[in-house]
Design an enzyme around this catalytic site. Structure first.
Site, PDB file in Angstrom:
ATOM      1  CE  LYS A 228      23.164  26.340  32.361  1.00 55.36           C
ATOM      2  NZ  LYS A 228      22.216  25.103  32.786  1.00 55.36           N
ATOM      3  CG  ASN A 229      22.073  26.067  37.028  1.00 54.40           C
ATOM      4  OD1 ASN A 229      21.874  26.037  35.752  1.00 54.40           O
ATOM      5  ND2 ASN A 229      23.101  25.531  37.353  1.00 54.40           N
TER       6      ASN A 229
ATOM      7  CB  CYS B 185      24.153  17.166  30.949  1.00 51.90           C
ATOM      8  SG  CYS B 185      24.684  18.991  30.528  1.00 51.90           S
TER       9      CYS B 185
ATOM     10  NE  ARG C  69      21.242  15.979  35.610  1.00 51.51           N
ATOM     11  CZ  ARG C  69      21.790  17.135  35.118  1.00 51.51           C
ATOM     12  NH1 ARG C  69      22.018  17.246  33.986  1.00 51.51           N
ATOM     13  NH2 ARG C  69      21.452  18.140  36.112  1.00 51.51           N
TER      14      ARG C  69
ATOM     15  CG  ASP D 247      26.927  22.515  37.923  1.00 50.22           C
ATOM     16  OD1 ASP D 247      26.871  21.304  37.453  1.00 50.22           O
ATOM     17  OD2 ASP D 247      25.902  23.266  37.689  1.00 50.22           O
TER      18      ASP D 247
ATOM     19  NE  ARG E 258      22.143  22.560  27.418  1.00 53.06           N
ATOM     20  CZ  ARG E 258      22.036  21.707  28.460  1.00 53.06           C
ATOM     21  NH1 ARG E 258      22.792  20.775  28.394  1.00 53.06           N
ATOM     22  NH2 ARG E 258      21.387  21.751  29.504  1.00 53.06           N
TER      23      ARG E 258
HETATM   24  C1  UD1 Z   1      20.685  21.536  39.111  1.00 54.47           C
HETATM   25  C2  UD1 Z   1      21.740  22.277  38.205  1.00 54.47           C
HETATM   26  C3  UD1 Z   1      23.079  21.898  37.628  1.00 54.47           C
HETATM   27  C4  UD1 Z   1      23.592  21.246  39.031  1.00 54.47           C
HETATM   28  C5  UD1 Z   1      22.767  20.319  39.739  1.00 54.47           C
HETATM   29  C6  UD1 Z   1      23.636  19.935  41.134  1.00 54.47           C
HETATM   30  C7  UD1 Z   1      20.007  23.714  37.141  1.00 54.47           C
HETATM   31  C8  UD1 Z   1      19.027  24.159  36.111  1.00 54.47           C
HETATM   32  N1  UD1 Z   1      20.849  22.949  37.124  1.00 54.47           N
HETATM   33  O1  UD1 Z   1      20.451  20.440  38.387  1.00 54.47           O
HETATM   34  O2  UD1 Z   1      23.779  22.519  36.680  1.00 54.47           O
HETATM   35  O3  UD1 Z   1      24.811  20.376  38.383  1.00 54.47           O
HETATM   36  O4  UD1 Z   1      21.888  21.174  40.145  1.00 54.47           O
HETATM   37  O5  UD1 Z   1      24.226  21.107  41.795  1.00 54.47           O
HETATM   38  O6  UD1 Z   1      19.772  24.528  38.127  1.00 54.47           O
HETATM   39  N2  UD1 Z   1      18.114  13.173  41.626  1.00 54.47           N
HETATM   40  C9  UD1 Z   1      17.434  12.073  42.021  1.00 54.47           C
HETATM   41  N3  UD1 Z   1      16.047  12.225  41.797  1.00 54.47           N
HETATM   42  C10 UD1 Z   1      15.525  13.425  41.434  1.00 54.47           C
HETATM   43  C11 UD1 Z   1      16.161  14.681  41.431  1.00 54.47           C
HETATM   44  C12 UD1 Z   1      17.440  14.364  41.438  1.00 54.47           C
HETATM   45  O7  UD1 Z   1      17.931  11.003  42.193  1.00 54.47           O
HETATM   46  O8  UD1 Z   1      14.301  13.483  41.317  1.00 54.47           O
HETATM   47  C13 UD1 Z   1      19.550  13.116  41.734  1.00 54.47           C
HETATM   48  C14 UD1 Z   1      20.041  13.465  40.561  1.00 54.47           C
HETATM   49  O9  UD1 Z   1      20.258  12.393  39.561  1.00 54.47           O
HETATM   50  C15 UD1 Z   1      21.613  13.980  41.028  1.00 54.47           C
HETATM   51  C16 UD1 Z   1      21.429  14.690  42.400  1.00 54.47           C
HETATM   52  O10 UD1 Z   1      19.999  14.041  42.684  1.00 54.47           O
HETATM   53  O11 UD1 Z   1      22.385  12.638  41.238  1.00 54.47           O
HETATM   54  C17 UD1 Z   1      21.364  15.994  42.262  1.00 54.47           C
HETATM   55  O12 UD1 Z   1      20.491  16.449  41.378  1.00 54.47           O
HETATM   56  P1  UD1 Z   1      19.759  17.823  41.372  1.00 54.47           P
HETATM   57  O13 UD1 Z   1      20.160  18.698  42.349  1.00 54.47           O
HETATM   58  O14 UD1 Z   1      18.376  17.534  41.185  1.00 54.47           O
HETATM   59  O15 UD1 Z   1      20.108  18.600  39.864  1.00 54.47           O
HETATM   60  P2  UD1 Z   1      19.343  19.399  38.967  1.00 54.47           P
HETATM   61  O16 UD1 Z   1      18.358  20.274  39.631  1.00 54.47           O
HETATM   62  O17 UD1 Z   1      18.727  18.626  37.729  1.00 54.47           O
END
Ligand code: UD1
Length: 429
Positions: A22-23, A125, A130, A315, A407
């Site tokens: 999915k990701n 979620c 985030r 995850d 999901r």
């Molecule tokens: C992706 C995955 C999710 C997984 C996560 C971490 C997808 C669709 N989802 O989510 O399943 O749990 O990676 O492996 O691929 N952060 C910030 N600012 C930002 C972006 C992120 O502070 O602009 C923080 C987030 O709050 C979190 C951390 O960075 O604490 C990691 O997030 P991120 O790697 O961006 O996760 P996603 O890409 O949303």
């Protein structure tokens, strides 16, 4: 609202087919916005999140057709062709974005190709705040003007994006994907340092290269993207879902079972396989299958900490916590990625688990068995951890609010019951 009913105690025995990740699929679908030519993606899972991305892209004017079985409750499946000619609009509305945080991945492609994008601030979620500040900071570095107004991100790059050196303050999977996609069409070279190295990022990069992008450093934490004037179409097969693989591996281990998973690869599991081996689980495989079975009569406790890839994946944290809840001894789980990802703890404790949370760590004292209970699913991976606990528990478990599960897990009840689990979905109308 659907519920899942499980009668625990049966060992999982048999073969399970693993779907596409999915990701990986979600950013790959967003990448279709980068070209006017046809992008064909195969090995896509049937999941609600994929359907949400189909609706979002359709809203943006992408012509989408599918080839495959669509009988699964209307979810779109298997192979999709996506053609993004002239988009009818460059706005990703709140109603779609709130359902899935990955919707923000359309921002980079829209901005790079059309010089403007309006995307609702994301939902998804409830596992932490985030934010998207890392994404937005990088787009600003590429020359975009960003305004946050009425719950929307309004981005403009009237003269197009320009390559830049970007150092992410912390590792973000989504920001790496979003900025890498945008940089493929920016003028000049972009270097992304402290980039995420997750296999799904690599899958996206490989597809972008097949579309004509110039990307060096794939699989490392430093990506160099040299912009090109346009990208072309491509055919790309989505990599296997390592989290689905890991989830069924834990299910087999917890129930004292023995399963073979097809269509997946052991090399995607690394850190998880290490933890499972320490817990007394045998995990072996090759480039197409993974076999998991429990070696001893009992599981052993072990410590783990979630980290960006190649570390232990956040995850998989909830699922492995369910396993350690019934392992001998004391385990410590430290969550370093999301600040609010222990929502499964009170539910596991209602089943008799002995878990104490101290800040970002949880101390898990193994108990001999869990007992079935009425449970509430709170997020995607928490939901499946409760299903795993139910499979290993004595008696009957009901997992409520299973829409989270849909999901990210395709036909979970079907796959588990084919291996001997007593599990069914109850639709309450
Ligand atoms: C992706 C995955 C999710 C997984 C996560 C971490 C997808 C669709 N989802 O989510 O399943 O749990 O990676 O492996 O691929 N952060 C910030 N600012 C930002 C972006 C992120 O502070 O602009 C923080 C987030 O709050 C979190 C951390 O960075 O604490 C990691 O997030 P991120 O790697 O961006 O996760 P996603 O890409 O949303």
């Amino acid at each position: 609202m659907d519920r899942i009913r499980i009668r625990g105690g049966n060992p999982l025995l048999g073969t399970i087919s693993i779907g596409g990740a999915k990701n990986a699929a979600l950013p790959l679908m967003a990448a279709s916005l980068l070209t006017s030519q046809k992008l064909t993606l195969s090995n896509l899972p049937h999941l609600v999140d994929i359907t949400t991305m189909v609706h979002l892209l359709a809203e943006l004017g992408v012509a989408i057709s599918m080839d495959g079985n669509v009988s699964n409750g209307g979810n779109f499946g298997r192979a999709l062709t996506l053609v993004a000619s002239e988009p009818v609009q460059k706005i990703a509305p709140y109603d779609l974005v709130r359902r899935m945080r990955a919707s923000v991945l359309v921002l980079g492609p829209l901005l790079a190709r059309w010089g403007q994008a309006t995307v609702s601030l994301p939902g998804g979620c409830a596992i932490g705040t985030r934010p998207v500040d890392i994404h937005l900071g990088a787009f600003k570095a590429l020359g975009a003007e960003i305004e946050l107004k009425e719950g929307y991100i309004k981005a403009h790059a009237k003269k197009g994006l320009k390559g830049a050196n970007i150092l992410f303050p912390s590792v973000s999977v989504g920001a790496t994907e979003n900025v890498m996609m945008a940089a493929t069409l920016a003028e000049g070279e972009t270097q992304i340092s402290n980039a995420a190295r997750e296999p799904e990022v690599g899958d996206l990069a490989n597809c972008l290269v097949a579309m004509g992008a110039n990307i060096e450093g794939i699989g490392t934490d430093t990506l160099k993207v040299t912009g090109v004037s346009e990208l072309k179409g491509a055919n790309h097969e989505v990599i296997p879902d390592r989290i689905e693989t890991g989830t069924y591996a834990v299910a087999a281990a917890m129930t004292g079972g023995d399963i073979i998973m097809k269509g997946t690869r052991l090399e995607l599991l690394n850190a998880l396989a290490d933890v499972l081996a320490k817990a007394g689980v045998e995990i072996a495989g090759d480039g197409t299958t993974v076999r998991v079975r429990r070696v001893n009569s009992s599981l052993k406790g072990t410590d783990l900490m979630t980290e960006p890839y190649p570390g232990f994946p956040t995850d998989m944290q909830a699922q492995v916590m369910a396993l350690l809840a019934v392992a001998d001894g004391v385990s410590m789980i430290t969550e370093t990625i999301f600040e609010n990802r222990f929502m499964h703890v009170p539910e596991l404790c209602r089943m008799g688990a002995d878990i104490n949370v101290h800040g970002s760590s949880a101390i898990v004292r193994g108990v001999p068995t869990l007992s079935g209970a009425q449970l509430m699913a709170t997020d995607l991976r928490a939901s499946v951890s409760l299903v795993l606990a139910g499979l290993a528990a004595n008696g009957e478990t009901f997992v409520n609010r299973v829409y989270h599960l849909d999901r990210g897990y395709e036909r979970v009840e079907e796959k588990l019951s084919a291996c001997g689990a007593e599990i069914e979905r109850i639709s309450d109308g």
